[in-house]
Design a protein around this motif. Structure first.
Motif, mmCIF file in Angstrom:
data_model
loop_
_atom_site.group_PDB
_atom_site.id
_atom_site.type_symbol
_atom_site.label_atom_id
_atom_site.label_comp_id
_atom_site.label_asym_id
_atom_site.label_seq_id
_atom_site.Cartn_x
_atom_site.Cartn_y
_atom_site.Cartn_z
ATOM 1 N N SER A 73 50.090 14.475 58.700
ATOM 2 C CA SER A 73 50.050 13.903 57.354
ATOM 3 C C SER A 73 49.242 14.796 56.419
ATOM 4 O O SER A 73 48.523 15.681 56.864
ATOM 5 C CB SER A 73 49.432 12.500 57.393
ATOM 6 O OG SER A 73 50.227 11.639 58.169
ATOM 7 N N LYS A 74 49.358 14.535 55.128
ATOM 8 C CA LYS A 74 48.624 15.291 54.115
ATOM 9 C C LYS A 74 47.687 14.362 53.362
ATOM 10 O O LYS A 74 47.941 13.163 53.260
ATOM 11 C CB LYS A 74 49.592 15.933 53.115
ATOM 12 C CG LYS A 74 50.512 16.951 53.743
ATOM 13 C CD LYS A 74 51.459 17.489 52.718
ATOM 14 C CE LYS A 74 52.454 18.438 53.378
ATOM 15 N NZ LYS A 74 53.497 18.847 52.453
ATOM 16 N N VAL A 75 46.625 14.945 52.808
ATOM 17 C CA VAL A 75 45.669 14.186 52.004
ATOM 18 C C VAL A 75 45.588 14.827 50.624
ATOM 19 O O VAL A 75 45.352 16.030 50.506
ATOM 20 C CB VAL A 75 44.262 14.166 52.649
ATOM 21 C CG1 VAL A 75 43.274 13.416 51.763
ATOM 22 C CG2 VAL A 75 44.311 13.544 54.036
ATOM 23 N N PHE A 88 32.882 19.416 44.413
ATOM 24 C CA PHE A 88 33.949 19.949 45.261
ATOM 25 C C PHE A 88 34.010 21.476 45.164
ATOM 26 O O PHE A 88 34.197 22.154 46.176
ATOM 27 C CB PHE A 88 35.294 19.335 44.876
ATOM 28 C CG PHE A 88 35.599 18.050 45.598
ATOM 29 C CD1 PHE A 88 36.622 17.986 46.520
ATOM 30 C CD2 PHE A 88 34.865 16.900 45.355
ATOM 31 C CE1 PHE A 88 36.909 16.821 47.199
ATOM 32 C CE2 PHE A 88 35.145 15.719 46.012
ATOM 33 C CZ PHE A 88 36.164 15.677 46.948
ATOM 34 N N LYS A 89 33.843 22.013 43.980
ATOM 35 C CA LYS A 89 33.893 23.461 43.804
ATOM 36 C C LYS A 89 32.678 24.142 44.434
ATOM 37 O O LYS A 89 32.805 25.187 45.065
ATOM 38 C CB LYS A 89 33.996 23.817 42.324
ATOM 39 C CG LYS A 89 35.375 23.511 41.755
ATOM 40 C CD LYS A 89 35.479 23.886 40.294
ATOM 41 C CE LYS A 89 36.886 23.627 39.787
ATOM 42 N NZ LYS A 89 37.055 24.001 38.381
ATOM 43 N N GLY A 95 39.043 24.030 47.974
ATOM 44 C CA GLY A 95 39.971 24.853 48.749
ATOM 45 C C GLY A 95 40.476 24.150 50.003
ATOM 46 O O GLY A 95 41.434 24.599 50.623
ATOM 47 N N ILE A 96 39.848 23.050 50.365
ATOM 48 C CA ILE A 96 40.229 22.298 51.566
ATOM 49 C C ILE A 96 41.248 21.210 51.224
ATOM 50 O O ILE A 96 42.163 20.952 51.999
ATOM 51 C CB ILE A 96 38.978 21.666 52.223
ATOM 52 C CG1 ILE A 96 38.042 22.768 52.714
ATOM 53 C CG2 ILE A 96 39.360 20.725 53.345
ATOM 54 C CD1 ILE A 96 36.698 22.256 53.194
ATOM 55 N N PHE A 97 41.059 20.585 50.079
ATOM 56 C CA PHE A 97 41.891 19.456 49.690
ATOM 57 C C PHE A 97 42.885 19.837 48.594
ATOM 58 O O PHE A 97 42.604 20.711 47.779
ATOM 59 C CB PHE A 97 41.026 18.291 49.176
ATOM 60 C CG PHE A 97 40.269 17.591 50.257
ATOM 61 C CD1 PHE A 97 40.856 16.571 50.986
ATOM 62 C CD2 PHE A 97 38.969 17.953 50.555
ATOM 63 C CE1 PHE A 97 40.170 15.918 51.989
ATOM 64 C CE2 PHE A 97 38.259 17.299 51.558
ATOM 65 C CZ PHE A 97 38.859 16.288 52.268
#
Length: 99
Positions: A73-75, A88-89, A95-97
């Motif tokens: 699956s994808k998130v 996040f940056k 870069g993960i999500f």
């Protein structure tokens, strides 16, 4: 911290509201554990009403991502405000999500 779920267009949608910090992490992690059974469903995490995220919250999201990958699956994380996007940056999670 408030967490709600629904299924929309064959995807699981989790909406996060409030502060995802150390104090709320354990409860939130338990609530989000329903996403572990996501086989065949992609996951959308809606952060429109998320005010703050700590490293404990990031760890929970990373665990969801790892589990989703394991079952094919994808998130996707959507509706990040500017402050949370900065987190996040800074941590490389952009870069993960899929944002």
């Amino acid at each position: 911290m408030k967490t709600t779920f629904c299924e929309k267009d064959g995807k699981y949608v989790a909406t996060l509201e409030g502060r995802l910090d150390t104090a709320s992490a354990e409860k939130t992690e338990k609530e989000l554990s329903v996403l572990k059974d996501c086989t065949g469903h992609d996951i959308i995490i809606d952060c429109e009403k998320l005010e703050y995220i700590s490293s404990s919250g990031l760890r929970i999201l990373l665990a969801i991502k790892k589990n989703a990958i394991a079952v094919g699956s994808k998130v996707n994380i959507v509706n990040l405000n500017d402050e949370i996007l900065k987190v996040f940056k800074m941590t490389g999670f952009d870069g993960i999500f899929n944002l």
